[in-house]
Design a protein around this motif. Structure first.
Motif, PDB file in Angstrom:
ATOM      1  N   ASP A   1       0.835  -1.207   0.000  1.00 55.82           N
ATOM      2  CA  ASP A   1       0.000   0.000   0.000  1.00 55.82           C
ATOM      3  C   ASP A   1       0.868   1.254   0.000  1.00 55.82           C
ATOM      4  O   ASP A   1       0.552   2.247   0.664  1.00 55.82           O
ATOM      5  CB  ASP A   1      -0.928   0.045   1.230  1.00 55.82           C
ATOM      6  N   PHE A   2       1.983   1.204  -0.743  1.00 56.30           N
ATOM      7  CA  PHE A   2       2.974   2.262  -0.620  1.00 56.30           C
ATOM      8  C   PHE A   2       2.407   3.621  -1.024  1.00 56.30           C
ATOM      9  O   PHE A   2       1.723   3.755  -2.033  1.00 56.30           O
ATOM     10  CB  PHE A   2       4.224   1.969  -1.443  1.00 56.30           C
ATOM     11  N   GLY A   3       2.729   4.617  -0.211  1.00 60.97           N
ATOM     12  CA  GLY A   3       2.312   5.985  -0.493  1.00 60.97           C
ATOM     13  C   GLY A   3       1.093   6.410   0.301  1.00 60.97           C
ATOM     14  O   GLY A   3       0.746   7.589   0.306  1.00 60.97           O
ATOM     15  N   THR A   4       0.458   5.480   0.994  1.00 63.41           N
ATOM     16  CA  THR A   4      -0.760   5.826   1.723  1.00 63.41           C
ATOM     17  C   THR A   4      -0.483   6.187   3.184  1.00 63.41           C
ATOM     18  O   THR A   4      -1.357   6.684   3.872  1.00 63.41           O
ATOM     19  CB  THR A   4      -1.798   4.682   1.701  1.00 63.41           C
ATOM     20  N   GLY A   5       0.728   5.921   3.648  1.00 62.89           N
ATOM     21  CA  GLY A   5       1.056   6.188   5.050  1.00 62.89           C
ATOM     22  C   GLY A   5       1.511   7.619   5.255  1.00 62.89           C
ATOM     23  O   GLY A   5       1.399   8.454   4.369  1.00 62.89           O
ATOM     24  N   HIS A   6       2.047   7.883   6.425  1.00 63.98           N
ATOM     25  CA  HIS A   6       2.423   9.257   6.765  1.00 63.98           C
ATOM     26  C   HIS A   6       3.881   9.564   6.500  1.00 63.98           C
ATOM     27  O   HIS A   6       4.288  10.707   6.513  1.00 63.98           O
ATOM     28  CB  HIS A   6       2.100   9.543   8.233  1.00 63.98           C
ATOM     29  N   SER A   7       4.695   8.543   6.300  1.00 66.94           N
ATOM     30  CA  SER A   7       6.128   8.804   6.127  1.00 66.94           C
ATOM     31  C   SER A   7       6.756   7.788   5.188  1.00 66.94           C
ATOM     32  O   SER A   7       7.828   7.260   5.460  1.00 66.94           O
ATOM     33  CB  SER A   7       6.825   8.781   7.477  1.00 66.94           C
ATOM     34  N   SER A   8       6.059   7.540   4.095  1.00 69.43           N
ATOM     35  CA  SER A   8       6.499   6.520   3.148  1.00 69.43           C
ATOM     36  C   SER A   8       7.938   6.740   2.688  1.00 69.43           C
ATOM     37  O   SER A   8       8.721   5.801   2.627  1.00 69.43           O
ATOM     38  CB  SER A   8       5.581   6.520   1.930  1.00 69.43           C
ATOM     39  N   LEU A   9       8.270   7.981   2.349  1.00 69.11           N
ATOM     40  CA  LEU A   9       9.594   8.242   1.792  1.00 69.11           C
ATOM     41  C   LEU A   9      10.677   8.077   2.846  1.00 69.11           C
ATOM     42  O   LEU A   9      11.741   7.536   2.575  1.00 69.11           O
ATOM     43  CB  LEU A   9       9.652   9.634   1.151  1.00 69.11           C
ATOM     44  N   GLY A  10      10.378   8.505   4.076  1.00 70.71           N
ATOM     45  CA  GLY A  10      11.320   8.337   5.171  1.00 70.71           C
ATOM     46  C   GLY A  10      11.614   6.857   5.400  1.00 70.71           C
ATOM     47  O   GLY A  10      12.748   6.462   5.669  1.00 70.71           O
ATOM     48  N   LEU A  11      10.580   6.056   5.243  1.00 69.61           N
ATOM     49  CA  LEU A  11      10.713   4.615   5.449  1.00 69.61           C
ATOM     50  C   LEU A  11      11.744   4.010   4.506  1.00 69.61           C
ATOM     51  O   LEU A  11      12.513   3.131   4.891  1.00 69.61           O
ATOM     52  CB  LEU A  11       9.349   3.953   5.215  1.00 69.61           C
ATOM     53  N   LEU A  12      11.786   4.514   3.284  1.00 70.51           N
ATOM     54  CA  LEU A  12      12.704   3.974   2.290  1.00 70.51           C
ATOM     55  C   LEU A  12      14.163   4.140   2.704  1.00 70.51           C
ATOM     56  O   LEU A  12      15.030   3.407   2.246  1.00 70.51           O
ATOM     57  CB  LEU A  12      12.487   4.663   0.936  1.00 70.51           C
ATOM     58  N   ARG A  13      14.418   5.132   3.552  1.00 71.28           N
ATOM     59  CA  ARG A  13      15.796   5.362   3.961  1.00 71.28           C
ATOM     60  C   ARG A  13      16.242   4.423   5.070  1.00 71.28           C
ATOM     61  O   ARG A  13      17.433   4.171   5.227  1.00 71.28           O
ATOM     62  CB  ARG A  13      15.973   6.822   4.419  1.00 71.28           C
ATOM     63  N   THR A  14      15.299   3.902   5.858  1.00 70.54           N
ATOM     64  CA  THR A  14      15.689   3.087   7.011  1.00 70.54           C
ATOM     65  C   THR A  14      15.380   1.616   6.839  1.00 70.54           C
ATOM     66  O   THR A  14      15.985   0.767   7.472  1.00 70.54           O
ATOM     67  CB  THR A  14      14.936   3.564   8.268  1.00 70.54           C
TER      68      THR A  14
END
Ligand code: C2E
Ligand code: CA
Ligand code: CA
Ligand code: CA
Length: 280
Positions: A181-194
């Motif tokens: 469900d990528f992109g529907t959360g509050h910090s999707s892009l931040g997640l990609l870094r960690t």
């Protein structure tokens, strides 16, 4: 006004009680369903565009209640998460899907799904030793780690505690990680870094937009750019029409999942799956 407020308060609570009772009934029945034969997995093809050839599958649980008939996972998975029943249930799902993956490899050889995706909920990921359990299931079933994909949502990863550590340990086994469900959360892009991720599942809500009148598919295009830049596989979810498939392919998408290609189906139907072959 005060008494109205109070009255409302009471009604609210009665509704809550009713819902809670309903949920605990579902949870109690679900506990029994685990021991009987009421639960089974369906598998939805993840295909390559434009041809629709089988790339992988996603396991999706189904429950046929003896009295109520089919109950959708949208109803009982949340109840299972609240009661903690998702832990034994999730363990069953994982093992069942891995066994089936081994069966397909024996029966289909090179044509077998290259990845079998299992949804893992926040509650499971929070459980200490979950990565160890994944490893144990791979050992028991003999499935190569690289064939398994564990699919998690952003909220599950950010659930705190050790969720991210478990996910890293799972990735270290060689298991693929998909962000659902990528992109529907509050910090999707931040997640990609960690977060260790291999696959990005672009949510249906963005896919729905690609053929909206005059609405440029900006987000869908940007998510593909991000995926490519980070060497992730982008999978477009919930593709329902040929027009959507054609537009996604034109934008450069290679993987898709949705009713346009195939609905979730029993394991045996995967053996017989053939692309419709209309180019999209
Ligand atoms: P999800 O993981 O996002 O799964 C995709 C859902 O979209 C599935 O619904 C699938 O049947 C449906 N779908 C696929 N293609 C299309 C399409 O083209 N159009 C539309 N409208 N829908 C499409 P399903 O099977 O009812 O599952 C709902 C949710 O329940 C899943 O969403 C997932 O969050 C959860 N779930 C299902 N199976 C499991 C499981 O084994 N474990 C866990 N933890 N959760 C599960
Ligand atoms: Ca999923
Ligand atoms: Ca999804
Ligand atoms: Ca979803």
């Amino acid at each position: 006004a005060k008494s109205l407020g109070k009255g409302r308060h009471v009604i609210y609570h009665e509704r809550m009680d009713h819902r809670t009772a309903e949920q605990s009934r579902v949870a109690a029945d679900l506990r029994g369903a685990l021991d009987t034969d009421q639960l089974h997995l369906l598998y939805q093809p993840i295909v390559e565009m434009p041809g629709g050839e089988l790339f992988g599958v996603e396991a999706l649980i189904r429950w046929t209640h003896p009295q109520r008939g089919p109950i959708g996972p949208g109803l009982f998975i949340p109840a299972a998460e609240r009661t903690g029943l998702i832990v034994p249930l999730g363990a069953w799902i994982l093992e069942e899907a891995c066994r089936q993956a081994v069966r397909w490899r024996q029966e289909m050889g090179d044509a077998a799904p290259r990845t079998v995706t299992v949804n893992v909920s926040a509650r499971q990921l929070r459980e200490a030793g979950f990565a160890g359990e994944v490893d144990a299931v791979l050992q028991r079933t003999g499935l190569p780690a690289s064939v398994l994909t564990v699919e998690v949502t952003e909220t599950a990863v950010f659930d705190g505690g050790t969720a991210l550590d478990e996910l890293k340990a799972i990735a270290a086994l060689g298991v693929k990680i998909a962000l659902d469900d990528f992109g529907t959360g509050h910090s999707s892009l931040g997640l990609l870094r960690t977060c260790p991720a291999d696959i990005l599942k672009v949510d249906k809500s963005f896919v729905d937009d690609v053929t909206e009148n005059g609405e440029p598919a900006v987000i869908v295009a940007a998510l593909l750019t991000i995926s490519e830049g980070m060497r992730l596989r982008a999978v477009a979810e919930g593709v329902e029409t040929a027009a959507q498939a054609a537009e996604l392919h034109r934008l450069g998408y290679r993987y898709a999942q949705g009713y346009h290609y195939a609905r979730p189906m029993p394991a045996e139907a995967i053996n017989a799956y053939r692309p419709a072959g209309d180019g999209h």
